[in-house]
Structure formats: C-alpha cells, structure tokens
Design a protein around this motif. Structure first.
Motif, PDB file in Angstrom:
ATOM      1  N   TYR A   1       8.425 -27.135 -19.075  1.00  0.00           N
ATOM      2  CA  TYR A   1       7.318 -26.227 -19.370  1.00  0.00           C
ATOM      3  C   TYR A   1       7.845 -24.825 -19.680  1.00  0.00           C
ATOM      4  N   GLU A   2       8.840 -24.373 -18.946  1.00  0.00           N
ATOM      5  CA  GLU A   2       9.374 -23.022 -19.172  1.00  0.00           C
ATOM      6  C   GLU A   2       9.975 -22.885 -20.571  1.00  0.00           C
ATOM      7  N   GLU A   3      10.514 -23.962 -21.110  1.00  0.00           N
ATOM      8  CA  GLU A   3      11.008 -23.956 -22.485  1.00  0.00           C
ATOM      9  C   GLU A   3       9.835 -23.967 -23.470  1.00  0.00           C
ATOM     10  N   PHE A   4       8.771 -24.650 -23.100  1.00  0.00           N
ATOM     11  CA  PHE A   4       7.575 -24.761 -23.929  1.00  0.00           C
ATOM     12  C   PHE A   4       6.787 -23.455 -23.985  1.00  0.00           C
ATOM     13  N   TRP A   5       6.741 -22.708 -22.883  1.00  0.00           N
ATOM     14  CA  TRP A   5       5.885 -21.523 -22.753  1.00  0.00           C
ATOM     15  C   TRP A   5       6.026 -20.527 -23.906  1.00  0.00           C
ATOM     16  N   PRO A   6       7.227 -20.059 -24.280  1.00  0.00           N
ATOM     17  CA  PRO A   6       7.305 -19.096 -25.389  1.00  0.00           C
ATOM     18  C   PRO A   6       6.788 -19.671 -26.712  1.00  0.00           C
ATOM     19  N   TYR A   7       7.030 -20.956 -26.935  1.00  0.00           N
ATOM     20  CA  TYR A   7       6.490 -21.619 -28.124  1.00  0.00           C
ATOM     21  C   TYR A   7       4.965 -21.594 -28.092  1.00  0.00           C
ATOM     22  N   TYR A   8       4.402 -21.939 -26.941  1.00  0.00           N
ATOM     23  CA  TYR A   8       2.947 -21.939 -26.787  1.00  0.00           C
ATOM     24  C   TYR A   8       2.385 -20.560 -27.114  1.00  0.00           C
ATOM     25  N   VAL A   9       2.988 -19.531 -26.588  1.00  0.00           N
ATOM     26  CA  VAL A   9       2.521 -18.162 -26.845  1.00  0.00           C
ATOM     27  C   VAL A   9       2.669 -17.829 -28.330  1.00  0.00           C
ATOM     28  N   ALA A  10       3.751 -18.259 -28.943  1.00  0.00           N
ATOM     29  CA  ALA A  10       3.959 -18.004 -30.374  1.00  0.00           C
ATOM     30  C   ALA A  10       2.889 -18.681 -31.225  1.00  0.00           C
ATOM     31  N   MET A  11       2.372 -19.809 -30.767  1.00  0.00           N
ATOM     32  CA  MET A  11       1.297 -20.488 -31.493  1.00  0.00           C
ATOM     33  C   MET A  11      -0.028 -19.741 -31.325  1.00  0.00           C
ATOM     34  N   HIS A  12      -0.019 -18.713 -30.482  1.00  0.00           N
ATOM     35  CA  HIS A  12      -1.174 -17.834 -30.249  1.00  0.00           C
ATOM     36  C   HIS A  12      -0.746 -16.394 -30.528  1.00  0.00           C
TER      37      HIS A  12
ATOM     38  N   ILE B   1       6.139 -11.684 -26.414  1.00  0.00           N
ATOM     39  CA  ILE B   1       6.743 -13.018 -26.248  1.00  0.00           C
ATOM     40  C   ILE B   1       6.630 -13.794 -27.551  1.00  0.00           C
ATOM     41  N   ALA B   2       5.455 -13.742 -28.171  1.00  0.00           N
ATOM     42  CA  ALA B   2       5.239 -14.449 -29.441  1.00  0.00           C
ATOM     43  C   ALA B   2       6.171 -13.926 -30.527  1.00  0.00           C
ATOM     44  N   ALA B   3       6.272 -12.609 -30.638  1.00  0.00           N
ATOM     45  CA  ALA B   3       7.126 -12.011 -31.672  1.00  0.00           C
ATOM     46  C   ALA B   3       8.592 -12.375 -31.457  1.00  0.00           C
ATOM     47  N   ALA B   4       9.031 -12.370 -30.219  1.00  0.00           N
ATOM     48  CA  ALA B   4      10.425 -12.707 -29.919  1.00  0.00           C
ATOM     49  C   ALA B   4      10.716 -14.165 -30.267  1.00  0.00           C
ATOM     50  N   TRP B   5       9.801 -15.062 -29.911  1.00  0.00           N
ATOM     51  CA  TRP B   5      10.021 -16.471 -30.225  1.00  0.00           C
ATOM     52  C   TRP B   5      10.036 -16.689 -31.725  1.00  0.00           C
ATOM     53  N   ARG B   6       9.115 -16.074 -32.426  1.00  0.00           N
ATOM     54  CA  ARG B   6       9.043 -16.232 -33.887  1.00  0.00           C
ATOM     55  C   ARG B   6      10.292 -15.661 -34.574  1.00  0.00           C
ATOM     56  N   ALA B   7      10.780 -14.543 -34.086  1.00  0.00           N
ATOM     57  CA  ALA B   7      11.993 -13.948 -34.673  1.00  0.00           C
ATOM     58  C   ALA B   7      13.198 -14.863 -34.468  1.00  0.00           C
ATOM     59  N   GLU B   8      13.257 -15.483 -33.339  1.00  0.00           N
ATOM     60  CA  GLU B   8      14.378 -16.369 -33.021  1.00  0.00           C
ATOM     61  C   GLU B   8      14.301 -17.713 -33.759  1.00  0.00           C
ATOM     62  N   HIS B   9      13.098 -18.152 -34.106  1.00  0.00           N
ATOM     63  CA  HIS B   9      12.911 -19.474 -34.698  1.00  0.00           C
ATOM     64  C   HIS B   9      12.373 -19.440 -36.135  1.00  0.00           C
ATOM     65  N   SER B  10      12.569 -18.330 -36.821  1.00  0.00           N
ATOM     66  CA  SER B  10      12.045 -18.250 -38.194  1.00  0.00           C
ATOM     67  C   SER B  10      12.989 -18.885 -39.197  1.00  0.00           C
TER      68      SER B  10
ATOM     69  N   PHE C   1      -6.575 -23.267 -36.765  1.00  0.00           N
ATOM     70  CA  PHE C   1      -6.598 -23.618 -38.190  1.00  0.00           C
ATOM     71  C   PHE C   1      -6.917 -22.406 -39.064  1.00  0.00           C
ATOM     72  N   LEU C   2      -7.894 -21.606 -38.653  1.00  0.00           N
ATOM     73  CA  LEU C   2      -8.399 -20.523 -39.503  1.00  0.00           C
ATOM     74  C   LEU C   2      -7.673 -19.192 -39.319  1.00  0.00           C
ATOM     75  N   ILE C   3      -7.212 -18.893 -38.130  1.00  0.00           N
ATOM     76  CA  ILE C   3      -6.569 -17.592 -37.877  1.00  0.00           C
ATOM     77  C   ILE C   3      -5.050 -17.717 -37.876  1.00  0.00           C
ATOM     78  N   GLU C   4      -4.522 -18.666 -37.111  1.00  0.00           N
ATOM     79  CA  GLU C   4      -3.066 -18.818 -36.996  1.00  0.00           C
ATOM     80  C   GLU C   4      -2.457 -19.621 -38.142  1.00  0.00           C
ATOM     81  N   GLY C   5      -3.243 -20.543 -38.694  1.00  0.00           N
ATOM     82  CA  GLY C   5      -2.701 -21.424 -39.735  1.00  0.00           C
ATOM     83  C   GLY C   5      -1.748 -22.454 -39.160  1.00  0.00           C
ATOM     84  N   ASN C   6      -2.001 -22.887 -37.920  1.00  0.00           N
ATOM     85  CA  ASN C   6      -1.153 -23.896 -37.296  1.00  0.00           C
ATOM     86  C   ASN C   6      -2.029 -24.929 -36.595  1.00  0.00           C
ATOM     87  N   ASN C   7      -1.381 -25.947 -36.072  1.00  0.00           N
ATOM     88  CA  ASN C   7      -2.083 -26.957 -35.292  1.00  0.00           C
ATOM     89  C   ASN C   7      -2.025 -26.572 -33.823  1.00  0.00           C
TER      90      ASN C   7
END
Length: 115
Positions: free
Chosen positions: A9-20, A106-115, A68-74
């Motif tokens: 879950y701790e590995e999942f958490w930053p991804y989850y936040v990035a999806m929001h 948290i979201a910005a950091a995850w996205r920067a690392e995984h872009s 779907f409408l704001i983030e453009g993700n599932n």
C-alpha cells in the motif's frame, strides 16, 4: 495509463494521489464520499435501509466521472479496489486536516518521477 503493479500500500499511495492530481478531483471525491456517508448513516439510524446504498452509489457516482472528465484517467479502484478505498479515506482525512497542498505536492513528485 497502463495498469501498474504494486507490492505494498505504501508503494501504491503516491500513485493513488497522483491519479487525483487536480484539486477539483479531490474535492469531488470528498464531497461525494461525505454526502454518501451522511445519507448512509441517516439510513442506518432511521431504519430506512434504502439509504444504506448511498455511500457507494454517491461516492463512486461522483468520483468516477471526475477521473474521466477532469483527470483524464481511469479510477485506481478498477485495478486496486481495497487499496483505493484505503487511499480515499487517507486522502479525505488529510483534506479535512487542511493538508490538501501536501497531496498536490505528493502528486507532482510522483508524476515528475514517472513521466
């Protein structure tokens, strides 16, 4: 985005936040979840059982379109339902504690690392 595999879950958490990553998505989640929770609680207390379905119906019914409408993700719920539910609770607690900016970081950091 493709389906990701996480080992904890701790590995999942930053991804989850990035999806929001957008504040609007997080606030729609909060509003839908708290509204659904209030109506479900009302149903439990009043004995009106039909209101018990409000939490999942209103919670997901508002959250999923935001993805779907704001983030453009599932929604992460599709691939990780239990961890997503835990993530929703954690995210909402942080928002209610005035820590929405921390979520954005948290979201910005995850996205920067995984872009």
């Amino acid at each position: 985005m493709t389906q990701r595999i996480f080992t904890s879950y701790e590995e999942f958490w930053p991804y989850y936040v990035a999806m929001h990553s957008r504040a609007a998505t997080r606030w729609i989640h909060l509003t839908g979840t708290l509204t659904g929770l209030a109506l479900s609680t009302y149903g439990l207390v009043s004995g009106r059982r039909r209101f018990l379905a409000a939490l999942p119906v209103i919670g997901y019914g508002t959250a999923w379109p935001a993805h779907f409408l704001i983030e453009g993700n599932n929604p992460a719920t599709f691939g990780h339902p239990a961890w997503s539910l835990r993530g929703d609770a954690r995210m909402i607690r942080m928002m209610l504690a005035g820590r929405d900016r921390e979520l954005a970081e948290i979201a910005a950091a995850w996205r920067a690392e995984h872009s």
